[in-house]
Write an enzyme that holds these catalytic residues in place. Structure first.
Site, short mmCIF file in Angstrom:
data_model
loop_
_atom_site.label_atom_id
_atom_site.label_comp_id
_atom_site.label_asym_id
_atom_site.label_seq_id
_atom_site.Cartn_x
_atom_site.Cartn_y
_atom_site.Cartn_z
N GLY A 227 0.81 -1.22 0.00
CA GLY A 227 0.00 0.00 0.00
C GLY A 227 0.85 1.27 0.00
O GLY A 227 1.98 1.28 0.47
N SER A 229 0.53 4.07 1.72
CA SER A 229 0.90 4.70 3.00
C SER A 229 2.08 3.95 3.63
O SER A 229 3.00 4.57 4.18
CB SER A 229 -0.28 4.79 3.95
OG SER A 229 -0.74 3.51 4.23
N GLU A 248 6.72 -0.41 -5.04
CA GLU A 248 5.67 -0.68 -6.02
C GLU A 248 4.37 -0.60 -5.25
O GLU A 248 4.07 -1.48 -4.43
CB GLU A 248 5.93 -2.07 -6.63
CG GLU A 248 5.26 -2.24 -7.97
CD GLU A 248 3.87 -2.78 -7.81
OE1 GLU A 248 2.94 -1.96 -7.69
OE2 GLU A 248 3.71 -3.99 -7.78
N LYS A 453 4.00 8.93 -9.96
CA LYS A 453 3.31 9.61 -8.85
C LYS A 453 3.26 8.70 -7.59
O LYS A 453 4.23 8.03 -7.27
CB LYS A 453 1.92 10.06 -9.31
CG LYS A 453 2.00 10.98 -10.55
CD LYS A 453 0.75 11.77 -10.77
CE LYS A 453 -0.27 11.08 -11.62
NZ LYS A 453 -1.39 11.90 -12.03
P1 ADP Z 1 -1.62 -4.45 1.77
O1 ADP Z 1 -2.75 -3.48 1.90
O2 ADP Z 1 -1.37 -4.96 0.40
O3 ADP Z 1 -1.59 -5.52 2.83
P2 ADP Z 1 0.50 -3.23 3.22
O4 ADP Z 1 1.31 -2.09 2.79
O5 ADP Z 1 -0.28 -3.10 4.47
O6 ADP Z 1 -0.37 -3.54 1.97
O7 ADP Z 1 1.38 -4.56 3.37
C1 ADP Z 1 2.36 -4.98 2.48
C2 ADP Z 1 3.51 -5.58 3.25
O8 ADP Z 1 4.07 -4.58 4.08
C3 ADP Z 1 3.11 -6.72 4.18
O9 ADP Z 1 4.15 -7.68 4.23
C4 ADP Z 1 2.99 -6.00 5.52
O10 ADP Z 1 3.15 -6.88 6.62
C5 ADP Z 1 4.13 -5.02 5.42
N1 ADP Z 1 4.01 -3.84 6.30
C6 ADP Z 1 2.88 -3.26 6.75
N2 ADP Z 1 3.18 -2.20 7.54
C7 ADP Z 1 4.53 -2.11 7.59
C8 ADP Z 1 5.47 -1.24 8.25
N3 ADP Z 1 5.06 -0.24 9.01
N4 ADP Z 1 6.78 -1.45 8.06
C9 ADP Z 1 7.21 -2.45 7.27
N5 ADP Z 1 6.39 -3.32 6.64
C10 ADP Z 1 5.06 -3.16 6.80
#
Ligand code: ADP
Length: 488
Positions: A227, A229, A248, A453
């Site tokens: 994601g 954020s 990505e 972006k």
């Molecule tokens: P999605 O909505 O596709 O789950 P996330 O960005 O939440 O997207 O998750 C993608 C990956 O990033 C997962 O392996 C998740 O555990 C990891 N992740 C989520 N938050 C963090 C963080 N604060 N720091 C590092 N990795 C994270």
């Protein structure tokens, strides 16, 4: 038996709590998995740092690293049935899709093996008669690979293969939901002969374990898919550490139907572009622009096709859409549909969960089409990551380009037309990293992939994908037998 994690070449129980891997289609328990603690993170990273510096790895020849990746590809391919089943158990995608992901992982390993073997360093001599200059590439060291649950094995190998080809060590932190397939991948790399310590697979919460890996001073590159954020958060960490990232991220990709498009082919392609993977794809074509002259005709056919899609148990053959990843995500998708209605949108098909009989055990949602919204609506701007398509008419090319580009995202786009001159012009005007013309969601490992972006930084894949896991060094060899002359 509780599953072990893979810490620097050793299989052992993680010291964290035990989590359950659930089959999204009915929420039955696939397995119990131990998770990593911060101590496990520390151990894996310190050992990874030692492992990549060892002369056997540091000075391994490209064809030796390639050999491991070729073996990885062969093993993955030979186990395609079993790996696709495991992945379907992990994330609820239909078997046909998970099979394609497994095959793509094998191809990615093979491609990077070839890229590694054929990678040439450059002599940069043109302007220097009295010395010889060379540009060489070296590994960055320990790489953090953090991956999401929607395209496992393919997205993991997309990071692991170039990182390993480039001579690094990798700490893989998969999404918790898809831990099983990530751990299986570690077994495959081990069987292929990857030296101990070069790969660790740590299971755990992103905000704790993922974060700790990214923050660790010995980690010198973050390669992330997920994601926006989270990507932004990781970019902050990387900025503090002055390390590079490949990010990505999300998308709200426009697909565009020009007045001369082949309606049948375009409508089928668009339905595939948004509803395959139940829309849980960063590249999903989730914003559809139809030229106003064919709007009604096209929409009618698209709705018919959508209503004919088979949503079903992902292990059954011929299913177009399986379950969403979990009930919480289903709620989030449905909230967006409710929001679309509140914003003035009309649900022309779908718009609800499927709860009849066996479906009630999983998180199934009807493929949904919404009209009547303005491109500025929240539902047209935010990534829903589900089987929800918003449809908007457009008047002319200028209006189209303005609306299509009016998004914080810029991952991909689709154009459906018989007129390639027009398609080319529009493709060049769209602020996105990938444009598909008369096709969608097709991938070639040789084509670089990434976003404009808020959809990301950097490019994965392609012959030069390996470069993002290397750092460049220039070496000067003096050819004169004289002392350096002073130059003021
Ligand atoms: P999605 O909505 O596709 O789950 P996330 O960005 O939440 O997207 O998750 C993608 C990956 O990033 C997962 O392996 C998740 O555990 C990891 N992740 C989520 N938050 C963090 C963080 N604060 N720091 C590092 N990795 C994270």
């Amino acid at each position: 038996m509780v599953k072990e994690i893979y810490v620097a070449g050793e299989w052992r129980l993680g010291r964290g709590n035990v989590i359950q891997s659930l089959f999204p289609a009915d929420n039955s328990v696939n397995a119990e998995i131990s998770t990593a603690t911060l101590d496990d993170v520390e151990e894996a990273i310190v050992k990874a740092d030692q492992a990549w510096r060892k002369p056997e790895w540091r000075h391994s020849l490209p064809h030796e690293r390639a050999k491991i990746l070729y073996r990885v590809a062969d093993i993955i391919e030979s186990r395609v049935d079993e790996l696709s089943k495991l992945q379907t158990r992990d994330n609820g995608k239909p078997l046909a899709e998970t099979r394609a992901l497994v095959m793509s992982a094998a191809a990615t390993a093979r491609f990077n093996a070839a890229a590694c073997e054929t990678f040439n360093e450059e002599l940069t001599t043109q302007r220097a008669p009295d010395f010889l200059t060379m540009s060489v590439h070296e590994p960055v060291g320990v790489v953090a690979a953090i991956t999401p649950w929607n395209s496992p094995i393919a997205s993991e190998v997309q990071k692991l293969a170039p990182a390993i080809a480039a001579g690094n060590a990798v700490i893989l932190k998969p999404a918790e939901a898809t831990s099983l397939i990530a751990l299986e991948l570690a077994k495959i790399f081990e069987e292929a002969g990857l030296p101990k310590g070069i790969l660790s697979v740590l299971i755990g919460r992103g905000s704790v374990i993922g974060d700790a890996i990214a923050q660790h001073p010995l980690v010198r590159k973050i390669s992330f898919t997920g994601g926006t954020s989270t990507g932004r958060h990781l970019a902050h960490i990387a900025a503090e550490k002055l390390i590079t990232t490949s990010l990505e991220l999300g998308g709200k990709s426009p697909t565009i139907v020009l007045p001369d498009a082949d309606i049948e082919i375009a409508a089928k392609g668009i339905a595939y572009g948004i509803f395959s993977s139940a829309g849980q794809a960063c590249i999903a074509g989730s914003r559809l622009f139809i030229h106003q002259s064919i709007y009604e005709t096209f929409l009618k056919r698209l709705v018919e096709i959508t209503e004919g899609l088979r949503v079903g148990h992902p292990e059954q053959p011929n299913v177009h859409m399986g379950s969403l990843i979990n009930p919480k995500h289903l709620e989030s998708v449905h909230r967006y549909v409710e929001l679309a209605k509140a914003e003035g949108g009309t649900v022309v098909t779908g718009g609800e969960a499927i709860t009849a009989g066996e479906f009630a055990k999983g998180s199934f949602y009807k493929p949904t089409i919404i009209t009547g919204l303005d491109n500025s609506a929240q539902t047209c701007q935010e990534e829903i990551f589900g089987p929800v398509l918003v449809v908007l008419p457009y008047q002319d090319e200028q209006d189209l380009i303005e609306q299509a580009n009016d998004s914080c995202f810029g991952l991909a786009a689709g154009i459906w037309t018989e007129n390639y001159r027009k398609a080319w012009k529009i493709a060049r005007s769209l602020e996105v990293g990938t444009v598909w013309i008369n096709t969608y969601k097709k991938f070639s490992i040789s084509a670089p992939f990434g976003g404009f972006k808020d959809s990301g930084i950097g490019r994965e894949k392609g012959r030069l994908g390996i470069l993002s896991y290397m750092q460049q060094k220039s070496i000067y060899l003096g050819l004169n037998e004289q002392a350096n002359l002073w130059s003021d």
